[in-house]
Design an enzyme around this catalytic site. Structure first.
Site, PDB file in Angstrom:
ATOM      1  N   ARG A 164      -3.252   3.799  -6.756  1.00 38.47           N
ATOM      2  CA  ARG A 164      -3.594   4.388  -5.462  1.00 38.47           C
ATOM      3  C   ARG A 164      -4.710   5.432  -5.526  1.00 38.47           C
ATOM      4  O   ARG A 164      -5.464   5.591  -4.590  1.00 38.47           O
ATOM      5  CB  ARG A 164      -2.345   4.945  -4.770  1.00 38.47           C
ATOM      6  CG  ARG A 164      -1.339   3.842  -4.422  1.00 38.47           C
ATOM      7  CD  ARG A 164      -0.220   4.321  -3.531  1.00 38.47           C
ATOM      8  NE  ARG A 164      -0.670   4.652  -2.203  1.00 38.47           N
ATOM      9  CZ  ARG A 164      -0.867   5.879  -1.749  1.00 38.47           C
ATOM     10  NH1 ARG A 164      -0.661   6.919  -2.535  1.00 38.47           N
ATOM     11  NH2 ARG A 164      -1.299   6.077  -0.532  1.00 38.47           N
ATOM     12  N   TYR A 222      -7.772   4.647  -3.286  1.00 39.83           N
ATOM     13  CA  TYR A 222      -7.919   5.481  -2.067  1.00 39.83           C
ATOM     14  C   TYR A 222      -8.110   6.964  -2.333  1.00 39.83           C
ATOM     15  O   TYR A 222      -8.014   7.757  -1.403  1.00 39.83           O
ATOM     16  CB  TYR A 222      -6.668   5.380  -1.174  1.00 39.83           C
ATOM     17  CG  TYR A 222      -5.952   4.070  -1.050  1.00 39.83           C
ATOM     18  CD1 TYR A 222      -6.547   2.970  -0.442  1.00 39.83           C
ATOM     19  CD2 TYR A 222      -4.632   3.944  -1.473  1.00 39.83           C
ATOM     20  CE1 TYR A 222      -5.853   1.783  -0.292  1.00 39.83           C
ATOM     21  CE2 TYR A 222      -3.927   2.759  -1.324  1.00 39.83           C
ATOM     22  CZ  TYR A 222      -4.558   1.682  -0.738  1.00 39.83           C
ATOM     23  OH  TYR A 222      -3.858   0.514  -0.582  1.00 39.83           O
ATOM     24  N   CYS A 255      -8.918   0.687 -19.806  1.00 37.06           N
ATOM     25  CA  CYS A 255     -10.318   0.752 -20.212  1.00 37.06           C
ATOM     26  C   CYS A 255     -11.193   0.751 -18.970  1.00 37.06           C
ATOM     27  O   CYS A 255     -11.815  -0.265 -18.620  1.00 37.06           O
ATOM     28  CB  CYS A 255     -10.654  -0.438 -21.092  1.00 37.06           C
ATOM     29  SG  CYS A 255      -9.797  -0.318 -22.636  1.00 37.06           S
ATOM     30  N   GLY A 315       7.996   1.778   6.077  1.00 43.72           N
ATOM     31  CA  GLY A 315       8.077   1.434   4.658  1.00 43.72           C
ATOM     32  C   GLY A 315       7.982   2.709   3.849  1.00 43.72           C
ATOM     33  O   GLY A 315       8.958   3.226   3.314  1.00 43.72           O
TER      34      GLY A 315
HETATM   35  N1  LLP Z   1       4.517  -3.106   9.316  1.00 43.02           N
HETATM   36  C1  LLP Z   1       3.359  -3.711   9.027  1.00 43.02           C
HETATM   37  C2  LLP Z   1       2.971  -4.886   9.783  1.00 43.02           C
HETATM   38  C3  LLP Z   1       2.537  -3.213   8.009  1.00 43.02           C
HETATM   39  O1  LLP Z   1       1.390  -3.818   7.736  1.00 43.02           O
HETATM   40  C4  LLP Z   1       2.945  -2.079   7.283  1.00 43.02           C
HETATM   41  C5  LLP Z   1       2.126  -1.545   6.203  1.00 43.02           C
HETATM   42  C6  LLP Z   1       4.173  -1.477   7.613  1.00 43.02           C
HETATM   43  C7  LLP Z   1       4.934  -2.015   8.640  1.00 43.02           C
HETATM   44  C8  LLP Z   1       4.702  -0.275   6.887  1.00 43.02           C
HETATM   45  O2  LLP Z   1       3.891   0.823   7.051  1.00 43.02           O
HETATM   46  P1  LLP Z   1       4.315   2.230   6.405  1.00 43.02           P
HETATM   47  O3  LLP Z   1       5.498   2.743   7.184  1.00 43.02           O
HETATM   48  O4  LLP Z   1       4.641   1.991   5.011  1.00 43.02           O
HETATM   49  O5  LLP Z   1       3.111   3.080   6.596  1.00 43.02           O
HETATM   50  N2  LLP Z   1      -1.125   0.160   0.182  1.00 43.02           N
HETATM   51  C9  LLP Z   1      -1.371   1.233   1.128  1.00 43.02           C
HETATM   52  C10 LLP Z   1      -0.515   1.075   2.380  1.00 43.02           C
HETATM   53  C11 LLP Z   1      -0.686  -0.238   3.068  1.00 43.02           C
HETATM   54  C12 LLP Z   1       0.178  -0.370   4.280  1.00 43.02           C
HETATM   55  C13 LLP Z   1       0.221  -1.798   4.722  1.00 43.02           C
HETATM   56  N3  LLP Z   1       1.025  -2.060   5.852  1.00 43.02           N
HETATM   57  C14 LLP Z   1      -1.101   2.555   0.431  1.00 43.02           C
HETATM   58  O6  LLP Z   1      -0.788   2.544  -0.747  1.00 43.02           O
HETATM   59  O7  LLP Z   1      -1.239   3.610   1.029  1.00 43.02           O
END
Ligand code: LLP
Length: 434
Positions: free
Chosen positions: A333, A337, A364, A295
């Protein structure tokens, strides 16, 4: 001058930040701020590099699936699908978006640790290509739903491989203490596979894992692939079945700062494929289809958020607040985090960055910061602040906190720009109020 790491970004003749041939100061003028800007060229470049590595390492036996939670809108679904990627969704809303974008249901993979009955019905009725089952309870529910609709559904089992990927605790998902998936070590995974084979409306087509996000090491991916492929072999041999695919999830890290220890995606792909081929040979099984589910790495570096600088507040011996017209409602974010970002003034991009700033939002809430200790060019009200690498998990995690409206999103390619998500209006805010 700030060093710019993303291939879609540069500094133009005017000394302004440029994204895929578009001057960021002009985009800010034309569309207003805050503004999400995404480079279609960069998104397509990354999609192609993943697709090429599947040719190179697996002779095309598999594919990347875009994890749409990173950035989900109709145009994004269309772009990645046109590059040959499937789409992963984790909610009825993401599924709806992908279907509305015209993505064939068979190219959609449905994930999630607590899919509702209604979501499972929607997925089954729509004919999604694969449902990644998170737990035994869901497996039984899905069997009932599929039976009620007279369908058979392709499923994968989401496994917790017990891998501890070194990343922020909130975004680690492959270890035992996780709300996601079926446990491997206790034998639950084998039991789930066995049960799936007993059911008549679900077909066991594969296994799935996802070990975390923003991972900057190759080793955990190799380890996960090894663990998962061995489980796949065990299931095939013990239960006399052949599984179509192994989905190794996403998680590849991107640059947020120049100093991030970035690893080119091809290196992950190469290392994992070596181990996968070795195990297939060792255990005498054919190569299953390999899927990955990136992603962030597809869309993260393609995005920049533009803001207008407003209030400047210099507190001697404490810090310099530079307030912008956005904040945690368009990018939560840092608040969540303490995520690193590279910030710069788009209209002064070629000037020296020697002003130590705390970039503050307009909500706020004291914790509504976008970045602390950011070295930027000397700021004045009206400057355009650019925050880089905001393509992933920014728009998708935005909110209407303080009844702020979500900014528009503009897609840029080869010097041209177009709106792909309209900015919200005040009427949108009260649309569902009674
Ligand atoms: N597949 C599954 C089952 C997942 O849970 C995720 C991400 C992905 C693929 C994609 O992962 P990526 O390639 O994007 O790392 N909100 C957090 C990130 C949460 C990721 C959740 N799952 C942030 O802003 O860093």
């Amino acid at each position: 001058m700030v060093h710019i790491y993303s291939p879609c970004l540069s500094i133009n003749k005017m000394g302004h930040l440029d994204i895929s041939g578009c001057d960021c100061t002009q985009l800010a003028r034309q569309y207003g701020t805050p503004l999400y800007v995404m480079s279609e060229d960069e998104i397509r470049r990354v999609c192609r590099s993943y697709a090429e590595s599947f040719q190179k390492y697996y002779h095309g036996n598999g594919k990347p699936i875009y994890a749409s939670k990173a950035f989900c809108c109709k145009e994004m679904c269309r772009i990645v699908f046109s590059e040959g990627l499937d789409i992963e969704v984790v909610s009825g809303g993401e599924l709806y978006t992908a279907l509305q974008a015209g993505i064939p249901a068979k190219n959609i993979h449905f994930q999630g640790n607590n899919k509702s009955y209604a979501e499972l019905e929607y997925a089954v009725k729509s004919g999604v290509g694969n449902i990644v089952v998170d737990n035994m309870q869901e497996l039984e529910t899905l069997e009932k739903v599929a039976k009620a609709y007279g369908k058979t559904v392709s499923v994968s089992l989401r496994i917790k491989p017990g891998i501890d990927a070194h990343t922020h605790e909130f975004i680690r998902t492959g270890q035992i203490d996780s709300k996601f998936g079926i446990d491997l070590a206790s034998g639950e995974a084998m039991a789930a596979a066995k049960r799936t084979l007993e059911l008549s409306h679900v077909i066991l087509d594969g296994l799935h894992c996802h070990i975390g996000s923003q991972i900057m090491e190759i080793e955990p991916f190799v380890h996960a692939a090894e663990t998962m492929l061995n489980l796949l072999c065990d299931i095939e041999q013990l239960l006399d079945v052949e599984l179509e695919h192994l989905n190794l999830g996403g998680g590849f890290g991107i640059h947020y700062k120049e100093t991030d220890g970035f690893i080119p995606y091809d290196q992950y792909m190469a290392a994992v494929s070596v181990r996968i081929h070795e195990i297939c040979t060792e255990r005498g099984i054919r190569l299953p289809k390999i899927y990955i589910e990136p992603g962030r790495s597809i869309v993260g570096e393609a995005g920049v958020t533009l803001y207008t600088v407003g209030t400047l507040k210099e507190i001697p011996n404490v810090r310099n607040y530079v307030a912008i017209d956005g904040g945690m409602f368009d990018n939560p974010r840092y608040a969540l985090y303490q995520s690193d970002y590279t910030c710069l003034l788009a209209n002064k991009a070629s000037c020296k960055a020697n002003y130590l700033a705390t970039i503050a939002g307009k909500c706020c809430e004291s914790g509504d910061l976008i970045q602390e200790n950011a070295l930027i060019q000397s700021p004045e009200p009206g400057d355009i602040l650019a925050v880089l690498s905001t393509g992933a998990y920014n728009y998708s995690m935005s909110s209407n906190y303080n009844r702020n409206v979500r900014p528009a999103c503009v897609m840029v390619s080869e010097g041209k720009s177009r709106v792909v998500i309209k900015g919200e209006t005040y009427e949108d805010l009260v649309r569902n109020d009674i």
